[in-house]
Enzyme design. Structure first.
Site, PDB file in Angstrom:
ATOM      1  N   PHE B 134       0.846  -1.188   0.000  1.00 51.64           N
ATOM      2  CA  PHE B 134       0.000   0.000   0.000  1.00 51.64           C
ATOM      3  C   PHE B 134       0.889   1.248   0.000  1.00 51.64           C
ATOM      4  O   PHE B 134       1.907   1.302   0.684  1.00 51.64           O
ATOM      5  CB  PHE B 134      -0.923   0.003   1.225  1.00 51.64           C
ATOM      6  N   ASP B 204       2.187  -4.270   8.625  1.00 49.16           N
ATOM      7  CA  ASP B 204       0.962  -3.501   8.415  1.00 49.16           C
ATOM      8  C   ASP B 204      -0.188  -4.496   8.353  1.00 49.16           C
ATOM      9  O   ASP B 204      -0.263  -5.314   7.433  1.00 49.16           O
ATOM     10  CB  ASP B 204       1.059  -2.685   7.117  1.00 49.16           C
ATOM     11  N   LYS B 230     -11.723  -0.771   8.258  1.00 49.36           N
ATOM     12  CA  LYS B 230     -12.063  -1.838   7.305  1.00 49.36           C
ATOM     13  C   LYS B 230     -12.902  -2.890   8.029  1.00 49.36           C
ATOM     14  O   LYS B 230     -14.046  -2.629   8.373  1.00 49.36           O
ATOM     15  CB  LYS B 230     -10.772  -2.412   6.722  1.00 49.36           C
ATOM     16  N   ARG B 378     -11.644  -5.118  -6.920  1.00 46.10           N
ATOM     17  CA  ARG B 378     -11.419  -5.777  -5.643  1.00 46.10           C
ATOM     18  C   ARG B 378     -12.759  -6.055  -5.002  1.00 46.10           C
ATOM     19  O   ARG B 378     -13.553  -5.140  -4.787  1.00 46.10           O
ATOM     20  CB  ARG B 378     -10.644  -4.799  -4.747  1.00 46.10           C
TER      21      ARG B 378
END
Lengths: 405, 405
Positions: B134, B204, B230, B378
């Site tokens: 990311f 992460d 998330k 995604r």
């Protein structure tokens, strides 16, 4: 004396505002609005709407503003700059494109101070800070000095800091309103003195924004940061803001290179290039939900208007000083804050040995000032939410406590 | 095929959970729970209670827990550690006292990576990061390397990163679940390899926590960060968390020295001394209001249980792959994510030229996956809030769009 409070409340042009905050059932007098502002009633509704319409209704589309919903604050991606613009307009006397909402005051202090120290010409290896300033400002400066091989020069206060600025100074960091004494700096004069010495000035506005008029544009201010949970009523831990003068956006580079501060965050490509304009100060995903009440606080402040807010603030602190003179000075209490309202922010600090215990006793009676070492009781009088009657009730309780010994 | 989705939903032990999230009136299928989780219905109520009872009712007393109110999460001052402990327990497989809630993922990455680079023995001047990670992870590492005179060594992925770790490596930074492909790293093996090379590993966890089981304690992990918006359903821009192994608390020193990370924040005295334990990672005033929905998300996750959550997650992604095989592969779509569920996180990525426009068309129909360059769609399948029927409806729309050309 209660006739006097009633008279002042009756004549108050902002008398309608205290009723627009949520009630606090057991609180007799809230005298700590300079630490945590009370919640505007509309903030509760705005949060409920946000969760239903924006978070649940828009879901991921909230970031870009696609979908069935349009937020008055625009797509979430734009909130750092849009709410920054609103803070600039309502509270800072700054132009659009200079202010961004992000992080905490501490993190923004770190980013801007680091950027200024890194960009200083060779030989400018000193940072001036005030021994009397809020701790985070001092600790951040000490940390940066240690990591960059710079020296901290300590000043007693902001005026001494400005006077000390010289050919070795990279940066001066100081509060516009002192968190302990409420002493109000001359923003224009201090900025000019620091700049005349070839250094940059970083203002901490946490204790001024929303209580005293600010004119960052008029001062030609370099850099500023501040929190939003005091007079701006953003709620506990609401996000902070940073101001950078436009011509410095291409000169200064803050160290926390995150995806949201990149020229194009959604390209997600290799290599960081800072966004043009104030956006480069942002690092991670903006704290959207935590910024919702702030929008309401800013609306209230805009509706009231800066001049009326300052007038009410001065009237409140003058009334507190009046009651102090009559009730508290005879009991051995001393006034820490300046007596001249032109040199005083939105709170009044008083002191007497043993005030730690006295403050606890006040809290037990539902009178809520706050306590600051050494022996200081801080009366934070939020212009939008505090009544004169409240100030009177709070100080009457304090008088009674002290009189009884 | 709809018989199959109905069958899977009927047999789902977590079938009661999707109904405990707020409705999204126009959304046909929400396939982006790996980017922004849906709001738990209880979060709306918890926020309303918070504003009324805690913010308005307790006011400044909320920080210390004085006054008439007691929060289930304790005094706000303790939230960074208490909610950190809860995240550690529910999602990270970590012990109490190792995890703290604060800032954004980007800022925490900066703090921990800087601390690790600064504490590395002389000669360890390289940081390994993944080109495929990311963006914020990459940009933060590049920024730190530039400021500390270190070099970035780029690996294609986390396994290569572990293999490259050697005598010059200070730190390896990598995601446990790749944000693009959903490839799931072997946390224990990678940690061991990096540590065997004498380097430290910073994970992460943004795309794993709440979807795949984590065992930071079992891995002997050094450092980790992650976001909460998330699979943990904290809401847009909710605060992030950081994990530091207990024996490193006295060794590592993060650079953003704020009042909340000091040994005694309320002493407000001169000189910064970091708090013992995980608290030293905190800098500014904690983002309290913005953390309220997260508490509810963590409760839901705890109620469901890690094993059931992972089982549902695997079942959802297996079903998506099944539909992909039957409907999408014949239309020229390729599977980007690993086919083996043991090597796959909570999302499934598929690709075909022109998917940018296809994703827009899906959004227009109320089917919400997200798009990642190059040409990736995604499908984020949140175990607690996604139904099999929803996956089927979303992929049926995609099939129809592609079949029509």
């Amino acid at each position: 004396m209660s006739g006097r409070a009633a008279e002042l409340d009756a004549a108050d042009p902002l008398a309608g505002f205290p009723g627009r905050f949520l009630p606090s059932p057991d609180v007799v007098a809230y005298l700590d609005g300079n630490s945590l502002g009370r919640p505007p009633a509309a903030a509760a509704q705005r949060l409920a709407d946000f969760v239903r319409d924006e978070w649940a209704g828009a879901l991921i589309r909230g970031w870009t503003g696609d979908g069935p919903w349009t937020s008055p604050e625009g797509p979430w991606m734009e909130w750092p700059e849009r709410i920054g613009d609103r803070i600039a307009e309502v509270a800072l006397g700054a132009a659009p494109g200079t202010t961004v909402l992000a992080d905490s005051t501490t993190v923004l202090l770190y980013k801007l101070a680091r950027a200024a120290v890194d960009a200083a010409p060779p030989g400018r290896t000193e940072v001036i800070a005030c021994t009397d300033d809020f701790p985070t400002d001092r600790y951040v400066v000490e940390g940066i000095a240690a990591e960059r091989g710079a020296a901290v020069v300590w000043a007693a206060d902001v005026d001494e800091a400005a006077a000390l600025a010289g050919p070795r100074t990279a940066l001066v960091v100081a509060s516009h309103v002192n968190f302990r004494t409420a002493e109000l700096a001359d923003g224009a004069a201090v900025t000019a003195a620091v700049q005349a010495a070839g250094a940059r000035m970083l203002w901490d506005l946490s204790h001024s924004a929303g209580a005293v008029p600010l004119d960052l544009a008029g001062w030609g201010a370099d850099l500023a940061v501040g929190c939003t949970y005091k007079f701006l009523c953003g709620g506990p831990g609401s996000p902070a803001y940073a101001y950078v003068r436009p011509d410095l956006h291409d000169v200064l580079r803050q160290p926390v290179q995150g995806w949201m501060g990149r020229a194009d965050p959604f390209e997600m490509g290799p290599g960081y290039r800072p966004a043009p304009g104030i956006r480069h100060v942002v690092s991670g995903t903006p704290p959207i939900l935590g910024a919702v009440p702030l929008v309401v606080g800013l609306d209230l402040l805009a509706e009231a208007g800066t001049a009326a807010v300052r007038a009410k603030s001065v009237a409140l602190t003058e009334f507190a000083v009046e009651l102090y003179d009559e009730w508290l000075a005879p009991l051995g209490v001393e006034l820490v804050s300046p007596r001249d309202p032109a040199r005083r922010g939105g709170h009044v600090t008083i002191t007497r040995p043993g005030f730690r215990a006295v403050c606890d006793a006040l809290w037990a009676r539902g009178v809520l000032p706050d306590y600051r070492e050494p022996d200081g009781i801080r009366l934070g009088l939020a212009p939008l939410s505090t009544t004169f009657a409240e100030v009177e009730r709070g100080l009457a309780e304090l008088r009674d406590l002290l009189a009884r010994g």
